[in-house]
Design a protein around this motif. Structure first.
Motif, PDB file in Angstrom:
ATOM      1  N   SER A   1      -0.169  13.292   3.056  1.00 18.27           N
ATOM      2  CA  SER A   1      -1.631  13.231   3.141  1.00 18.27           C
ATOM      3  C   SER A   1      -2.159  11.900   2.597  1.00 18.27           C
ATOM      4  N   GLU A   2      -1.611  11.459   1.476  1.00 14.92           N
ATOM      5  CA  GLU A   2      -2.045  10.182   0.895  1.00 14.92           C
ATOM      6  C   GLU A   2      -1.693   9.009   1.810  1.00 14.92           C
TER       7      GLU A   2
ATOM      8  N   GLN B   1      -1.227   3.421  14.006  1.00 21.21           N
ATOM      9  CA  GLN B   1      -2.233   3.514  15.059  1.00 21.21           C
ATOM     10  C   GLN B   1      -1.933   2.475  16.148  1.00 21.21           C
TER      11      GLN B   1
ATOM     12  N   SER C   1      -1.315   6.431  11.379  1.00 21.42           N
ATOM     13  CA  SER C   1      -1.701   7.555  12.230  1.00 21.42           C
ATOM     14  C   SER C   1      -1.112   8.850  11.706  1.00 21.42           C
ATOM     15  N   SER C   2       0.160   8.830  11.316  1.00 19.02           N
ATOM     16  CA  SER C   2       0.807  10.006  10.737  1.00 19.02           C
ATOM     17  C   SER C   2       1.951   9.548   9.842  1.00 19.02           C
TER      18      SER C   2
ATOM     19  N   SER D   1       1.595  16.465   0.005  1.00 19.83           N
ATOM     20  CA  SER D   1       0.633  15.620  -0.711  1.00 19.83           C
ATOM     21  C   SER D   1       0.914  14.139  -0.460  1.00 19.83           C
TER      22      SER D   1
ATOM     23  N   THR E   1      -1.337   9.040   5.025  1.00 18.58           N
ATOM     24  CA  THR E   1      -2.141   9.090   6.243  1.00 18.58           C
ATOM     25  C   THR E   1      -3.521   8.479   6.031  1.00 18.58           C
ATOM     26  N   ARG E   2      -3.981   8.461   4.797  1.00 21.89           N
ATOM     27  CA  ARG E   2      -5.296   7.883   4.517  1.00 21.89           C
ATOM     28  C   ARG E   2      -5.271   6.352   4.439  1.00 21.89           C
ATOM     29  N   LEU E   3      -4.098   5.762   4.492  1.00 18.98           N
ATOM     30  CA  LEU E   3      -3.997   4.303   4.445  1.00 18.98           C
ATOM     31  C   LEU E   3      -4.442   3.679   5.768  1.00 18.98           C
ATOM     32  N   ASP E   4      -4.901   2.432   5.666  1.00 21.79           N
ATOM     33  CA  ASP E   4      -5.239   1.664   6.865  1.00 21.79           C
ATOM     34  C   ASP E   4      -4.081   1.668   7.860  1.00 21.79           C
TER      35      ASP E   4
ATOM     36  N   GLU F   1       0.839  -1.206   0.000  1.00 20.61           N
ATOM     37  CA  GLU F   1       0.000   0.000   0.000  1.00 20.61           C
ATOM     38  C   GLU F   1       0.872   1.254   0.000  1.00 20.61           C
TER      39      GLU F   1
ATOM     40  N   PHE G   1     -10.851   4.689  14.560  1.00 21.61           N
ATOM     41  CA  PHE G   1     -10.482   4.438  13.164  1.00 21.61           C
ATOM     42  C   PHE G   1     -11.026   3.074  12.760  1.00 21.61           C
TER      43      PHE G   1
END
Length: 229
Positions: A74-75, A102, A83-84, A71, A77-80, A51, A121
Motif C-alpha cells: 500500500s505504501e 504507470q 501503478s501496483s 501495508s 503504491t502511493r509513490l510517484d 523513494e 495520475f
C-alpha cells in the motif's frame, strides 16, 4: 465421540501452531528471524530507488512472519509513478519487491497524465511527455475520453489530421484541436455519423480552405460550417 475427538485434536494442532508462531515473533527467541534486506526484482524507469528504499527501511528488522506485506504494498503504491506493487517473503530474512510502473498514453490538462486504462495520475515531474495528446474534461470521464481519442484519431488519420487536444465540455460538446491549428466542434449525439460525413466531404473543400487553419463545426444534422480562426 469420534467427532469430538477429532475436534479436540484439531484445536490442539491450531493451538500448537499459534504458540510456535508467537515464539517466532518474539525478538528474544532463538527462533526469531528479522527481515535483514530486500531486493527489487523489477526494472524501473521513473520511480526513484531512494523513494522505494525510504519505504522499505521502515520494515527491516521486523519479524519475518509478522511483517505486513499488504501495508508495504500500500505504501509503495502511493509513490510517484507506481501503478501496483507486490512484496513476497524469502526465507530466512529477505523480501522481494516487484514494481509495476504507470504507462502514460496521454496528458490530462496541465498537471496530470493518463495511463492505458484511462486512469489519471499526477506525478511531480511531467518532463518528457510534451508530445502526448492532451485530454480535458471531468475526471470521472477520463476513460471515456481516452476511448474517444482512439476512435477520433483513427477516423481522422484518413484525411491526415492529427489530434493535439481533445476536450469534452460540460454540455457534452467535443472540441478537437489539431496539430495544424484547426479545430473540430462536435456534439456527442451522433458524433460518429457526423464525423464520418465530414471526413467524406473534406476532400471536396477548396484547396484555399484546406491550406489554412479552420474551425469545422459539425453540430448540424445536414452538414457542417467552416469558419476562420
Amino acid at each position: 465421540m469420534r467427532r469430538l475427538l477429532r475436534s479436540a485434536v484439531l484445536l490442539s494442532i491450531i493451538g500448537a501452531l499459534g504458540a510456535v508462531i508467537w515464539v517466532l515473533m518474539q525478538e528474544d527467541s532463538p527462533l526469531f528471524r528479522p527481515i535483514q534486506q530486500y531486493e527489487l526484482v523489477s526494472e524501473i524507469q521513473h520511480v526513484k530507488p531512494a523513494e522505494i528504499d525510504a519505504v522499505m527501511q521502515r520494515y527491516l528488522g521486523r519479524s519475518f512472519w509478522e511483517v505486513e506485506l499488504e501495508s508495504i504494498q500500500s505504501e509503495l503504491t502511493r509513490l510517484d509513478w507506481v501503478s501496483s506493487a507486490l512484496v513476497k517473503r524469502s526465507w530466512p530474512a529477505q523480501l522481494y519487491v516487484s514494481i509495476q510502473e504507470q504507462k502514460p498514453v496521454a496528458r490530462w490538462g496541465k498537471t496530470g497524465l493518463v495511463n492505458q486504462s484511462g486512469i489519471v495520475f499526477y506525478p511531480k515531474d511531467l518532463a518528457g511527455f510534451n508530445n502526448l495528446v492532451v485530454l480535458e474534461g471531468q475526471l470521472a470521464d477520463s476513460a471515456k475520453i481516452l476511448v474517444r481519442l482512439s476512435l477520433f484519431q483513427t477516423a481522422l488519420k484518413s484525411i491526415k489530421f492529427t489530434i493535439s487536444i481533445l476536450s469534452l465540455q460540460l454540455d457534452g460538446t467535443w472540441k478537437i484541436s489539431l496539430l495544424d491549428g484547426s479545430k473540430i466542434i462536435l456534439d456527442r449525439k451522433g458524433d460518429d455519423v457526423k464525423l464520418d460525413q465530414f471526413i467524406r466531404a473534406y476532400p471536396q473543400l477548396s484547396m484555399a480552405l484546406r491550406k489554412s487553419p479552420q474551425v469545422y463545426d459539425l453540430r448540424y444534422s445536414n452538414g457542417f460550417i467552416v469558419g476562420g480562426l
